[in-house]
Design an enzyme around this catalytic site. Structure first.
Site, PDB file in Angstrom:
ATOM      1  N   CYS A  28      83.128 -22.644  51.748  1.00 13.72           N
ATOM      2  CA  CYS A  28      82.320 -21.894  52.705  1.00 13.72           C
ATOM      3  C   CYS A  28      81.168 -21.161  52.030  1.00 13.72           C
ATOM      4  O   CYS A  28      80.021 -21.275  52.435  1.00 13.72           O
ATOM      5  CB  CYS A  28      83.214 -20.915  53.462  1.00 13.72           C
ATOM      6  SG  CYS A  28      82.302 -19.885  54.603  1.00 13.72           S
TER       7      CYS A  28
ATOM      8  N   CYS B 271      79.462 -23.246  54.876  1.00 11.15           N
ATOM      9  CA  CYS B 271      78.936 -22.368  55.941  1.00 11.15           C
ATOM     10  C   CYS B 271      77.745 -21.512  55.521  1.00 11.15           C
ATOM     11  O   CYS B 271      76.731 -21.469  56.214  1.00 11.15           O
ATOM     12  CB  CYS B 271      80.016 -21.412  56.429  1.00 11.15           C
ATOM     13  SG  CYS B 271      81.689 -22.010  56.300  1.00 11.15           S
TER      14      CYS B 271
ATOM     15  N   LYS C   8      74.531 -23.405  54.153  1.00 12.83           N
ATOM     16  CA  LYS C   8      74.090 -24.206  55.320  1.00 12.83           C
ATOM     17  C   LYS C   8      73.396 -23.324  56.352  1.00 12.83           C
ATOM     18  O   LYS C   8      72.321 -23.646  56.830  1.00 12.83           O
ATOM     19  CB  LYS C   8      75.315 -24.920  55.895  1.00 12.83           C
ATOM     20  CG  LYS C   8      75.124 -25.796  57.103  1.00 12.83           C
ATOM     21  CD  LYS C   8      75.129 -25.115  58.438  1.00 12.83           C
ATOM     22  CE  LYS C   8      76.238 -24.168  58.757  1.00 12.83           C
ATOM     23  NZ  LYS C   8      77.511 -24.759  59.136  1.00 12.83           N
TER      24      LYS C   8
ATOM     25  N   TYR D  25      80.329 -32.432  62.586  1.00  9.88           N
ATOM     26  CA  TYR D  25      79.628 -31.165  62.345  1.00  9.88           C
ATOM     27  C   TYR D  25      78.555 -31.313  61.252  1.00  9.88           C
ATOM     28  O   TYR D  25      77.429 -30.898  61.423  1.00  9.88           O
ATOM     29  CB  TYR D  25      80.607 -30.130  61.797  1.00  9.88           C
ATOM     30  CG  TYR D  25      81.535 -29.428  62.726  1.00  9.88           C
ATOM     31  CD1 TYR D  25      81.247 -28.145  63.179  1.00  9.88           C
ATOM     32  CD2 TYR D  25      82.744 -29.992  63.089  1.00  9.88           C
ATOM     33  CE1 TYR D  25      82.132 -27.445  63.976  1.00  9.88           C
ATOM     34  CE2 TYR D  25      83.643 -29.288  63.882  1.00  9.88           C
ATOM     35  CZ  TYR D  25      83.334 -28.019  64.326  1.00  9.88           C
ATOM     36  OH  TYR D  25      84.210 -27.330  65.106  1.00  9.88           O
TER      37      TYR D  25
ATOM     38  N   GLU E 123      74.562 -31.086  61.780  1.00  9.72           N
ATOM     39  CA  GLU E 123      73.864 -29.884  61.300  1.00  9.72           C
ATOM     40  C   GLU E 123      72.779 -30.247  60.292  1.00  9.72           C
ATOM     41  O   GLU E 123      71.650 -29.750  60.373  1.00  9.72           O
ATOM     42  CB  GLU E 123      74.870 -28.902  60.680  1.00  9.72           C
ATOM     43  CG  GLU E 123      75.767 -28.278  61.742  1.00  9.72           C
ATOM     44  CD  GLU E 123      76.782 -27.272  61.231  1.00  9.72           C
ATOM     45  OE1 GLU E 123      77.295 -26.495  62.034  1.00  9.72           O
ATOM     46  OE2 GLU E 123      77.083 -27.272  60.021  1.00  9.72           O
TER      47      GLU E 123
ATOM     48  N   HIS F 160      70.488  -8.213  81.923  1.00 11.08           N
ATOM     49  CA  HIS F 160      69.301  -8.884  82.428  1.00 11.08           C
ATOM     50  C   HIS F 160      68.047  -8.389  81.739  1.00 11.08           C
ATOM     51  O   HIS F 160      67.908  -7.192  81.527  1.00 11.08           O
ATOM     52  CB  HIS F 160      69.188  -8.610  83.940  1.00 11.08           C
ATOM     53  CG  HIS F 160      68.097  -9.400  84.577  1.00 11.08           C
ATOM     54  ND1 HIS F 160      68.176 -10.760  84.782  1.00 11.08           N
ATOM     55  CD2 HIS F 160      66.878  -9.009  85.037  1.00 11.08           C
ATOM     56  CE1 HIS F 160      67.065 -11.175  85.366  1.00 11.08           C
ATOM     57  NE2 HIS F 160      66.266 -10.144  85.517  1.00 11.08           N
TER      58      HIS F 160
ATOM     59  N   GLU G  66      73.832 -13.856  80.662  1.00 11.77           N
ATOM     60  CA  GLU G  66      74.258 -13.365  81.988  1.00 11.77           C
ATOM     61  C   GLU G  66      74.652 -14.532  82.903  1.00 11.77           C
ATOM     62  O   GLU G  66      75.391 -14.350  83.863  1.00 11.77           O
ATOM     63  CB  GLU G  66      73.168 -12.515  82.648  1.00 11.77           C
ATOM     64  CG  GLU G  66      71.914 -13.272  83.035  1.00 11.77           C
ATOM     65  CD  GLU G  66      70.864 -12.369  83.723  1.00 11.77           C
ATOM     66  OE1 GLU G  66      71.246 -11.548  84.572  1.00 11.77           O
ATOM     67  OE2 GLU G  66      69.675 -12.513  83.398  1.00 11.77           O
TER      68      GLU G  66
HETATM   69  P1  NDP Z   1      84.025 -34.693  60.989  1.00 11.59           P
HETATM   70  O1  NDP Z   1      85.415 -35.151  60.919  1.00 11.59           O
HETATM   71  O2  NDP Z   1      83.644 -33.587  61.891  1.00 11.59           O
HETATM   72  O3  NDP Z   1      83.082 -35.939  61.337  1.00 11.59           O
HETATM   73  C1  NDP Z   1      83.109 -37.114  60.584  1.00 11.59           C
HETATM   74  C2  NDP Z   1      82.102 -38.093  61.153  1.00 11.59           C
HETATM   75  O4  NDP Z   1      82.050 -39.248  60.303  1.00 11.59           O
HETATM   76  C3  NDP Z   1      82.453 -38.579  62.549  1.00 11.59           C
HETATM   77  O5  NDP Z   1      81.271 -38.751  63.282  1.00 11.59           O
HETATM   78  C4  NDP Z   1      83.143 -39.921  62.274  1.00 11.59           C
HETATM   79  O6  NDP Z   1      82.975 -40.845  63.320  1.00 11.59           O
HETATM   80  C5  NDP Z   1      82.344 -40.405  61.069  1.00 11.59           C
HETATM   81  N1  NDP Z   1      83.088 -41.332  60.233  1.00 11.59           N
HETATM   82  C6  NDP Z   1      84.301 -41.148  59.665  1.00 11.59           C
HETATM   83  N2  NDP Z   1      84.646 -42.226  58.947  1.00 11.59           N
HETATM   84  C7  NDP Z   1      83.632 -43.120  59.069  1.00 11.59           C
HETATM   85  C8  NDP Z   1      83.418 -44.428  58.593  1.00 11.59           C
HETATM   86  N3  NDP Z   1      84.319 -45.044  57.836  1.00 11.59           N
HETATM   87  N4  NDP Z   1      82.267 -45.037  58.926  1.00 11.59           N
HETATM   88  C9  NDP Z   1      81.352 -44.428  59.704  1.00 11.59           C
HETATM   89  N5  NDP Z   1      81.494 -43.192  60.193  1.00 11.59           N
HETATM   90  C10 NDP Z   1      82.627 -42.540  59.879  1.00 11.59           C
HETATM   91  O7  NDP Z   1      83.648 -34.378  59.480  1.00 11.59           O
HETATM   92  P2  NDP Z   1      82.470 -33.578  58.811  1.00 11.59           P
HETATM   93  O8  NDP Z   1      82.391 -34.159  57.444  1.00 11.59           O
HETATM   94  O9  NDP Z   1      81.240 -33.552  59.653  1.00 11.59           O
HETATM   95  O10 NDP Z   1      83.044 -32.098  58.754  1.00 11.59           O
HETATM   96  C11 NDP Z   1      84.326 -31.842  58.175  1.00 11.59           C
HETATM   97  C12 NDP Z   1      84.926 -30.604  58.753  1.00 11.59           C
HETATM   98  O11 NDP Z   1      84.274 -29.473  58.252  1.00 11.59           O
HETATM   99  C13 NDP Z   1      84.817 -30.472  60.272  1.00 11.59           C
HETATM  100  O12 NDP Z   1      85.842 -31.125  60.952  1.00 11.59           O
HETATM  101  C14 NDP Z   1      84.868 -29.003  60.464  1.00 11.59           C
HETATM  102  O13 NDP Z   1      86.197 -28.631  60.603  1.00 11.59           O
HETATM  103  C15 NDP Z   1      84.274 -28.435  59.185  1.00 11.59           C
HETATM  104  N6  NDP Z   1      82.904 -27.948  59.413  1.00 11.59           N
HETATM  105  C16 NDP Z   1      82.683 -26.944  60.313  1.00 11.59           C
HETATM  106  C17 NDP Z   1      81.402 -26.474  60.539  1.00 11.59           C
HETATM  107  C18 NDP Z   1      81.172 -25.398  61.531  1.00 11.59           C
HETATM  108  O14 NDP Z   1      82.121 -24.725  61.911  1.00 11.59           O
HETATM  109  N7  NDP Z   1      79.939 -25.184  62.015  1.00 11.59           N
HETATM  110  C19 NDP Z   1      80.258 -27.034  59.820  1.00 11.59           C
HETATM  111  C20 NDP Z   1      80.603 -28.085  58.925  1.00 11.59           C
HETATM  112  C21 NDP Z   1      81.887 -28.513  58.741  1.00 11.59           C
HETATM  113  P3  NDP Z   1      83.932 -40.866  64.603  1.00 11.59           P
HETATM  114  O15 NDP Z   1      83.581 -39.696  65.440  1.00 11.59           O
HETATM  115  O16 NDP Z   1      83.617 -42.167  65.240  1.00 11.59           O
HETATM  116  O17 NDP Z   1      85.329 -40.803  64.043  1.00 11.59           O
END
Ligand code: NDP
Length: 449
Positions: free
Chosen positions: A42, A47, A50, A177, A181, A438, A443
């Site tokens: 983080c 976090c 970022k 995410y 982002e 307001h 709101e």
């Molecule tokens: P996520 O699990 O959120 O997303 C992974 C993405 O990669 C999905 O779109 C998934 O597709 C895709 N994917 C996975 N495997 C493959 C593959 N083999 N080929 C192509 N696409 C693939 O992971 P992130 O890495 O984005 O984030 C990890 C975690 O970190 C999050 O779950 C969250 O908990 C945390 N995080 C939180 C944030 C916040 O609170 N603002 C910010 C950043 C991270 P599909 O949907 O089709 O499975």
């Protein structure tokens, strides 16, 4: 039997530090091992840096919008190196603060990797320590799927904070995410961004209206989102890297040396010596019960290494519940209901409670959806077609608000407050009885009909 420590924590990220400090406040003798910088993902590569980059990325919009309000903005330019240096300086400052916080709480920090020798003994470099209770809080790391040929040519979000130069073109693989982002951050800074996802929509698991709204807005802002592309590869190109898209329509997209694999994260448990304990690993994550207890009754785990809800505040709450239970004399479980979360995309999105699909699964037709989409006042004078979407999901039998979702400016700040009401079990009538502030966008949450 006497031990060196009452509690030994492996991993000084958000969850580990919060637990160590809380336990020490209760008078426990606590040690913590960390081989990397204090603060974990983080603070160092998640976090915090970022969000600072999210702020940096918004200025291009502000310059544009200010003109509608009578400002004349001269020539603007963006200096990546200056931004990334400032972001990393802030991370360094926070590392120092964490160090002081731990010192002030009398937590002994070991700057090395901790590894189980047996279920009460941890090796830290050449040293060995014993502890009555041990907390595993080792977090996770990004994973590059080996199903994508050439994926080693991609960097991960860990690396992005150390790029010396701003990429002119960037391909982002994944629509979670991190992918969303960073697509918005880089687009805001002027990089030409192509995001490629294997399904039809970004942000699987979020409410469908939110997913569509964010995806359309990102496209309007100039991000090219290529959907339904399950078969891709990265290859060496003449001028950087080529993204090859296989399928009915073959396509090649040239990108700079940088493409970002944002395809999920996995727990950091490979080199932890878990085989020297009875701790069970299920699907690559430390298996725990509702009290964060592993199969060894004195070993516990919190945060991303348990791969449940991978969010910093969740790891912190899990850790504090553990410390309160074992060192503070108050038996407490973390509650996983109605955890709010935000995506710092542009536009921002935030959510708490059930999505419409989840609510329909659970309550059938006994739900009512309230939806409001409007152009916030701020965008009227600059005449920008930026919309805010708000949505409430209500149980028609009890009038309880089951879910609140928002896309638009300030979504995270607004939903944090709404989340208190939802967590307390507020009804739609409670929302309606609340006087709005307001003029504000927020709101709308108390005036939806
Ligand atoms: P996520 O699990 O959120 O997303 C992974 C993405 O990669 C999905 O779109 C998934 O597709 C895709 N994917 C996975 N495997 C493959 C593959 N083999 N080929 C192509 N696409 C693939 O992971 P992130 O890495 O984005 O984030 C990890 C975690 O970190 C999050 O779950 C969250 O908990 C945390 N995080 C939180 C944030 C916040 O609170 N603002 C910010 C950043 C991270 P599909 O949907 O089709 O499975």
């Amino acid at each position: 039997m006497s031990y060196d420590f009452d509690l030994f924590v492996i991993g000084a990220g958000s969850g580990g530090i919060a637990t160590a400090r809380r336990a020490a406040q209760y008078g426990a003798k606590v040690g913590i091992a960390e081989y990397d910088r204090l603060g974990g993902t983080c603070v160092n590569r998640g976090c915090v840096p970022k969000k600072l980059m999210v702020y940096a990325a918004h200025f291009s919009d502000y310059f544009n919008e200010s003109q509608g309000y009578g400002w004349s903005v001269g020539e603007t330019s963006f200096n990546w190196e200056k931004m990334i240096t400032a972001v990393n300086n802030e991370v360094n400052r926070l590392n120092g603060i964490y160090q002081r916080m731990l010192d002030n709480s009398n937590v002994k920090v070991f700057e090395s990797r901790g590894k189980f020798v047996d279920s009460h003994t941890i090796a830290i470099g050449d040293e060995k320590v014993t502890a009555d209770k041990i907390l595993i809080a080792v977090g996770g790391h990004p994973v590059k799927p080996d199903t994508i040929p050439g994926i080693d040519r991609a960097i991960t979000s860990d690396d992005i904070f150390h790029l010396k130069e701003q990429p002119k073109r960037m391909v982002i693989i994944g629509g979670g995410y991190i992918g969303v982002e960073f697509a918005c951050i880089l687009n805001g800074m002027g990089t030409e961004v192509t995001q490629v996802i294997r399904s039809d929509k970004i942000l699987r698991g979020f409410d469908d209206d939110l997913r569509s709204e964010i995806q359309e807005a990102m496209q309007r802002h100039g991000i090219r989102i290529l959907t339904n592309k399950p078969k891709i590869a990265l290859e060496e190109g003449e001028d950087g890297i080529n993204l090859k898209i296989h399928g009915e329509k073959e396509e090649t997209i040239a990108t700079d040396v940088v493409s970002l694999a944002a395809t999920g994260r996995i727990p950091n448990i490979a080199d932890l010596g878990l085989e020297n304990t009875q701790v069970e690993v299920v699907n690559g994550a430390v298996a725990i019960d509702a009290y964060n207890q592993t199969a060894e009754k004195h070993i516990y785990a919190v945060g991303d290494c348990t791969d449940r809800i991978n969010l910093t505040p969740v790891a912190i709450q899990e850790g504090r519940a553990f410390a309160d239970t074992h060192f503070g004399g108050q038996s407490r479980q973390m509650s996983y209901e109605n955890i709010p979360t935000a995506v710092f995309s542009d536009p921002e999105a935030a959510t708490v409670g059930l999505t419409e699909a989840e609510a329909r699964d659970k309550y059938g037709d006994a739900i009512k959806i309230y939806r409001s989409k409007f152009r916030p006042m701020y965008y009227t004078i600059p005449n920008i077609q930026e919309k805010t979407l708000m949505k409430l999901i209500v149980d028609t039998n009890t009038d309880k608000v089951l879910g609140a979702h928002m896309v638009g400016d300030g979504a995270a700040e607004i939903i944090q407050g709404v989340a208190i009401a939802v967590k307390m079990g507020a009804t739609k009538a409670n929302f309606d009885a609340t006087v709005g502030i307001h003029p504000s966008s927020a709101e709308e949450f108390v005036t939806m009909r």
